[in-house]
Design a protein around this motif. Structure first.
Motif, PDB file in Angstrom:
ATOM      1  N   ASN A   1       0.826  -1.207   0.000  1.00  0.00           N
ATOM      2  CA  ASN A   1       0.000   0.000   0.000  1.00  0.00           C
ATOM      3  C   ASN A   1       0.859   1.256   0.000  1.00  0.00           C
ATOM      4  O   ASN A   1       1.962   1.266   0.549  1.00  0.00           O
ATOM      5  CB  ASN A   1      -0.923   0.012   1.217  1.00  0.00           C
ATOM      6  CG  ASN A   1      -1.923  -1.116   1.153  1.00  0.00           C
ATOM      7  OD1 ASN A   1      -2.658  -1.254   0.191  1.00  0.00           O
ATOM      8  ND2 ASN A   1      -1.938  -1.945   2.189  1.00  0.00           N
TER       9      ASN A   1
ATOM     10  N   THR B   1      -4.187   7.556  -1.947  1.00  0.00           N
ATOM     11  CA  THR B   1      -3.705   6.207  -1.664  1.00  0.00           C
ATOM     12  C   THR B   1      -3.514   5.450  -2.969  1.00  0.00           C
ATOM     13  O   THR B   1      -3.956   5.890  -4.032  1.00  0.00           O
ATOM     14  CB  THR B   1      -4.700   5.432  -0.777  1.00  0.00           C
ATOM     15  OG1 THR B   1      -5.945   5.323  -1.486  1.00  0.00           O
ATOM     16  CG2 THR B   1      -4.917   6.111   0.560  1.00  0.00           C
TER      17      THR B   1
ATOM     18  N   THR C   1      -1.679   1.382  -4.574  1.00  0.00           N
ATOM     19  CA  THR C   1      -0.975   0.123  -4.330  1.00  0.00           C
ATOM     20  C   THR C   1       0.275   0.091  -5.201  1.00  0.00           C
ATOM     21  O   THR C   1       0.355   0.780  -6.218  1.00  0.00           O
ATOM     22  CB  THR C   1      -1.859  -1.090  -4.665  1.00  0.00           C
ATOM     23  OG1 THR C   1      -2.259  -1.012  -6.033  1.00  0.00           O
ATOM     24  CG2 THR C   1      -3.079  -1.147  -3.756  1.00  0.00           C
TER      25      THR C   1
ATOM     26  N   THR D   1      -5.203   4.998  -6.377  1.00  0.00           N
ATOM     27  CA  THR D   1      -6.615   4.651  -6.269  1.00  0.00           C
ATOM     28  C   THR D   1      -7.497   5.654  -6.999  1.00  0.00           C
ATOM     29  O   THR D   1      -8.469   5.285  -7.646  1.00  0.00           O
ATOM     30  CB  THR D   1      -7.029   4.583  -4.780  1.00  0.00           C
ATOM     31  OG1 THR D   1      -6.172   3.653  -4.123  1.00  0.00           O
ATOM     32  CG2 THR D   1      -8.462   4.146  -4.614  1.00  0.00           C
TER      33      THR D   1
END
Length: 132
Positions: A66, A85, A87, A98
């Motif tokens: 993450n 955010t 990944t 995201t």
């Protein structure tokens, strides 16, 4: 016959020990917080260079894949007034924010320098240094 078994055993042991996944090593180096320090934007003629930025934008990578930031992960903005955010995958050196899931950012890890390569028509990159 004993020599044959010994050689086969050594060969199998060597193959098993050499089959180590290097993504764990690169993940361990990537984990932590990184501060935005320079940007690279090429006008199309190859004359682009990294230039210093004034920013408090940071990116933090955790060990589970993450990413969090106090600024946008979708672009090279220096603003640090909005959380985002995403990944990352160490095996492919990719980061997927995201908020812009159709965007894949390729990253390079060179010692204590992280470079994000954004999908621009001309090269555009953001350079970060690891925060101790």
């Amino acid at each position: 016959m004993k020599k044959t078994y010994l050689l086969i055993s050594i060969a199998i042991f060597t193959l098993i020990s050499c089959n180590k996944n290097d993504s764990n090593t690169s993940t361990n180096l990537l984990v932590g917080t990184w501060k935005y320090t320079e940007m690279y934007a090429d006008p199309g003629n190859g004359s682009g260079v990294f230039t210093p930025v004034t920013s408090t934008k940071t990116i933090t990578f955790d060990a589970t894949g993450n990413v969090t930031s106090n600024g946008s992960l979708c672009d090279m903005s220096t603003a640090s007034n909005a959380s985002s955010t995403g990944t990352y995958t160490a095996a492919t050196n990719t980061l997927i924010p995201t908020s812009c899931p159709n965007t894949t950012i390729i990253y390079e890890l060179i010692g204590t320098t992280l470079i994000l390569n954004y999908p621009c028509i001309e090269p555009c990159k953001a350079k970060f240094i690891k925060v101790p």
